[in-house]
Design an enzyme around this catalytic site. Structure first.
Site, PDB file in Angstrom:
ATOM      1  N   SER A  53     -35.041 -74.677  48.118  1.00  0.00           N
ATOM      2  CA  SER A  53     -34.880 -74.073  46.802  1.00  0.00           C
ATOM      3  C   SER A  53     -34.861 -72.556  46.959  1.00  0.00           C
ATOM      4  O   SER A  53     -35.645 -72.001  47.737  1.00  0.00           O
ATOM      5  CB  SER A  53     -36.051 -74.487  45.897  1.00  0.00           C
ATOM      6  OG  SER A  53     -35.942 -73.896  44.632  1.00  0.00           O
ATOM      7  N   ALA A  54     -33.941 -71.888  46.278  1.00  0.00           N
ATOM      8  CA  ALA A  54     -33.776 -70.426  46.328  1.00  0.00           C
ATOM      9  C   ALA A  54     -33.127 -69.935  47.617  1.00  0.00           C
ATOM     10  O   ALA A  54     -33.110 -68.736  47.894  1.00  0.00           O
ATOM     11  CB  ALA A  54     -35.099 -69.694  46.087  1.00  0.00           C
ATOM     12  N   SER A  55     -32.561 -70.840  48.398  1.00  0.00           N
ATOM     13  CA  SER A  55     -31.870 -70.415  49.624  1.00  0.00           C
ATOM     14  C   SER A  55     -30.505 -69.818  49.312  1.00  0.00           C
ATOM     15  O   SER A  55     -29.937 -69.084  50.124  1.00  0.00           O
ATOM     16  CB  SER A  55     -31.715 -71.596  50.591  1.00  0.00           C
ATOM     17  OG  SER A  55     -30.942 -72.628  50.003  1.00  0.00           O
ATOM     18  N   SER A 114     -31.573 -81.865  49.114  1.00  0.00           N
ATOM     19  CA  SER A 114     -31.391 -83.044  49.987  1.00  0.00           C
ATOM     20  C   SER A 114     -32.226 -82.908  51.265  1.00  0.00           C
ATOM     21  O   SER A 114     -31.680 -82.722  52.339  1.00  0.00           O
ATOM     22  CB  SER A 114     -29.908 -83.268  50.309  1.00  0.00           C
ATOM     23  OG  SER A 114     -29.212 -82.084  50.617  1.00  0.00           O
TER      24      SER A 114
END
Length: 199
Positions: A34-36, A106
């Site tokens: 998340s937030a990558s 994922s």
């Protein structure tokens, strides 16, 4: 699966559809914490492809939980089912000769490989893109405040903190978002698509 069902083939085959639409279907699967930067890159890639006159559509991890997957939580079984369903949807879009852009955390390698296998069995292209940002960077970004809540124990089973993330071992494309901007990331993907005759 029910046993009293029969697959009904259409009147237009895959090659005819591709020829008429002047493009081949492909799923570009963006995975990462998340937030990558997955959703940001996916939005920019979709816009780029559409402006090139291509039939493209973006499937986003949060968005599908408002409808198709609104009955799923974030426990391990729900995460597995989430990706299974999206894998099937992505396959349908790609079968329609769409540039399908899937942006999902994922976290489990086995699930991503199952989606790849689903596409390969249907003779559909699948490209895994590892949107790679170290935990320190994504915690610093934290646009939704989720990492802060996870560290405080307010969110259970949060990927990267209290639930695992298994990075791809051999992704077709590896984007380190701490070292490049969105434009460069999109360029990496489109260059791959051109070099493999998808664009």
């Amino acid at each position: 699966m029910a046993t009293n069902i029969t697959f009904h083939p259409g009147s237009v085959g895959a090659s005819e559809r591709s020829e008429l639409l002047k493009q081949k279907g492909i799923t570009v699967w963006l995975t990462g914490l998340s937030a990558s930067g997955k959703s940001t890159i996916a939005c920019a890639l979709e816009q780029t492809l559409l402006h090139q006159g291509k039939f493209a559509y973006r499937l986003d991890g949060d968005n599908v939980r408002f409808g198709l997957n609104k009955d799923l939580g974030f426990d391990e079984d729900s995460r597995v089912e989430n990706i299974r369903r999206i894998g099937e949807v992505a396959k349908l879009f790609s079968d329609a000769s769409c540039f399908t852009i899937a942006a999902f955390i994922s976290p489990y390698r086995l699930d991503r490989n199952a989606v790849r296998e689903l596409h390969e069995k249907a003779n559909l292209a699948f490209v895994e893109v590892f949107v790679d940002a170290p935990l320190g960077i994504v915690e610093q970004r934290d646009p939704k405040g989720l990492y802060r809540k996870a560290r405080a124990g307010e969110i259970k089973e949060f990927t990267g903190i209290s639930a695992p993330y298994e990075p791809p071992e051999n992704p077709e494309i590896h984007i380190k978002t701490g070292e490049c901007d969105v434009t460069q990331a999109v360029k990496m993907i489109t260059e791959y698509l051109v070099s493999h005759n998808y664009l």
